[in-house]
Design an enzyme around this catalytic site. Structure first.
Site, PDB file in Angstrom:
ATOM      1  N   TRP A 122     -16.380 -19.418  16.985  1.00  0.00           N
ATOM      2  CA  TRP A 122     -17.349 -19.660  15.780  1.00  0.00           C
ATOM      3  C   TRP A 122     -17.230 -21.271  15.496  1.00  0.00           C
ATOM      4  CZ3 TRP A 122     -21.659 -17.760  16.584  1.00  0.00           C
ATOM      5  CH2 TRP A 122     -21.695 -16.613  16.933  1.00  0.00           C
TER       6      TRP A 122
ATOM      7  N   ASP B 188     -17.266 -21.113   6.812  1.00  0.00           N
ATOM      8  CA  ASP B 188     -18.181 -20.101   7.629  1.00  0.00           C
ATOM      9  C   ASP B 188     -17.383 -18.808   7.113  1.00  0.00           C
ATOM     10  OD1 ASP B 188     -19.647 -18.188   8.989  1.00  0.00           O
ATOM     11  OD2 ASP B 188     -19.210 -19.558  10.781  1.00  0.00           O
TER      12      ASP B 188
ATOM     13  N   LYS C  96     -22.990  -9.011   9.173  1.00  0.00           N
ATOM     14  CA  LYS C  96     -21.726  -8.637   9.307  1.00  0.00           C
ATOM     15  C   LYS C  96     -21.242  -7.826   8.124  1.00  0.00           C
ATOM     16  CE  LYS C  96     -21.461 -11.125  12.927  1.00  0.00           C
ATOM     17  NZ  LYS C  96     -21.514 -12.645  13.187  1.00  0.00           N
TER      18      LYS C  96
HETATM   19  C1  LIG Z   1     -21.950 -14.066  13.600  1.00  0.00           C
HETATM   20  C2  LIG Z   1     -21.189 -15.272  13.543  1.00  0.00           C
HETATM   21  C3  LIG Z   1     -22.156 -16.285  13.164  1.00  0.00           C
HETATM   22  C4  LIG Z   1     -23.332 -16.459  13.798  1.00  0.00           C
HETATM   23  O1  LIG Z   1     -24.385 -15.904  12.930  1.00  0.00           O
HETATM   24  P1  LIG Z   1     -26.103 -16.035  13.238  1.00  0.00           P
HETATM   25  O2  LIG Z   1     -26.401 -15.168  12.115  1.00  0.00           O
HETATM   26  O3  LIG Z   1     -26.161 -15.252  14.867  1.00  0.00           O
HETATM   27  O4  LIG Z   1     -26.253 -17.253  13.386  1.00  0.00           O
HETATM   28  C5  LIG Z   1     -21.474 -17.485  12.848  1.00  0.00           C
HETATM   29  N1  LIG Z   1     -20.288 -17.531  12.496  1.00  0.00           N
HETATM   30  C6  LIG Z   1     -19.360 -16.482  12.530  1.00  0.00           C
HETATM   31  C7  LIG Z   1     -18.041 -16.434  11.965  1.00  0.00           C
HETATM   32  C8  LIG Z   1     -19.905 -15.218  12.875  1.00  0.00           C
HETATM   33  O5  LIG Z   1     -19.241 -13.928  12.753  1.00  0.00           O
END
Ligand SMILES: *Cc1c(COP(=O)(O)O)cnc(C)c1O
Length: 360
Positions: free
Chosen positions: A102, A172, A196
């Site tokens: 990511w 993030d 998540k």
């Molecule tokens: C799932 C995830 C993303 C991507 O999320 P989307 O909503 O599909 O764009 C980005 N960063 C992390 C750490 C993730 O787990």
């Protein structure tokens, strides 16, 4: 109806009480005679929902008035692009830490947008087994911000402590938001795709320090500016109303558990049970460094890929789904987000013990 033990990485398990509440309000919410998906995003009912979702986030995470709380579309991935567009002014640079899949995706976007992207640390050579120690980061004094991925969903690692930076720290937190206590004031911006820990996909929660919102160059399209969404209370265009409603229900649910510190305790216990079983035998192998192990995404290997396949398919037959590791790394991954109950962990552990006894 039979609900499975859900270890999906995302979209992922939601708390049962939240689903039941949403079900009970599906046909008629707040006496409106409609579902939340059928009403105007400018109605008084929806206003109440979005205000309460924001208040829930602020209260649980301790977000002060120095920060805006935004509900945006495009998931976390759109943030990978919006951050450099908005926060790295022309001719300037930003620092990025590469801890895995990511973080790398965020770096790719930052390299496309105008401006320099300094990768100040990368765990690639070590197969992304850990987060950097704060003293390993050689940050640039003139960077506009420092970007990290606080929990790598695929690699199963997280920062045990966050680096102290002079430039605003941007994280993030998609796969660990509201799973452990953090000090929001240590960050310039925190963002998370909702699917998540806090809701359905397609929605991103952005918590951004208000002074940073002013940075955006005039060349950035209106819809892509943080200022547009902040000035309009996330109602510049039609938002993901259903998603915001679920975030509101989830903040109520986390509060009912006792808030994020209570949630963290439960999460540490859940992850602790799995890691101690993995560490107790040579049959299971953890590819991650103990210093950086995630308490949301637990990854491990078996002696062979054949056994891993067998493990996943037998687990499925036993009612446990989502255990296959990400296709880029293989192995096994149990995503044990806030909504995954202790009962699911205990079921997984007893399954693992009998699998080892039969195949070890
Ligand atoms: C799932 C995830 C993303 C991507 O999320 P989307 O909503 O599909 O764009 C980005 N960063 C992390 C750490 C993730 O787990």
């Amino acid at each position: 109806m039979a609900r499975v033990y859900n270890f999906n990485a995302g979209p992922a398990a939601l708390p049962l009480p939240v689903l039941e509440k949403a079900q009970s309000e599906l046909l008629d919410i707040m006496g409106s005679g409609m579902s939340v998906m059928e009403m105007s995003h400018r109605s008084k009912e929806f206003k109440e929902i979005i205000v309460s979702a924001e208040a829930g986030v602020r209260k649980l995470m301790g977000v002060s008035d120095d920060y805006a709380v935004l509900f945006l579309q495009g998931g976390a991935s759109l943030q990978f692009a919006m951050i450099p567009m908005n926060l790295r002014r022309p001719g300037k640079s930003a620092d990025y830490v590469d801890t895995g899949s990511w973080a790398s995706k965020a770096i790719k976007e930052a390299k496309i947008a105008d401006g320099a992207c300094n990768v100040v640390w990368s765990g690639k050579e070590e197969s992304y087994m850990r987060a950097p120690k704060p003293e390993e980061l050689k940050l640039n004094p003139d960077a506009e911000y420092v970007h990290i991925c606080s929990n790598e969903t695929i690699g199963g690692i997280r920062y045990p402590v966050f680096p102290k930076t002079s430039a605003p720290l941007i994280a993030d937190m998609s796969s660990e938001i509201m799973s452990r206590v953090i000090d929001v004031n240590q960050f310039g911006m925190i963002y998370a795709g909702a699917q998540k820990n806090i809701g359905p996909s397609g929605l991103a929660l952005v918590i951004i320090r208000k002074d940073l919102i002013e940075r955006t160059p005039d060349s950035v399209p209106i819809i892509m500016r943080y200022s547009t969404h902040a000035e309009n209370g996330s109602l510049y265009n039609t938002p993901n109303t259903w998603g915001i409603y679920i975030v509101k229900l989830i903040t109520d649910w986390v509060a009912s558990i006792g808030g994020i510190s209570a949630m963290q305790k439960i999460n540490e216990e859940k992850a602790g049970k799995l890691y101690s079983l993995i560490d107790s035998s040579d049959f299971w192998k953890s590819p991650t460094d103990k210093s950086s192990r995630s308490i949301m995404n637990v990854v491990w290997r078996l002696p062979s890929e054949e056994l891993e396949e067998k493990f996943v398919s037998e687990a499925k037959k036993a009612g446990m789904i989502g255990l296959k590791g990400h296709r880029s790394v293989g192995g096994i991954r149990a995503s044990i987000y806030n909504a995954v109950p202790m009962e699911a962990i205990d079921a997984l552990i007893s399954f693992m013990k009998s699998f080892e006894a039969a195949n070890g």
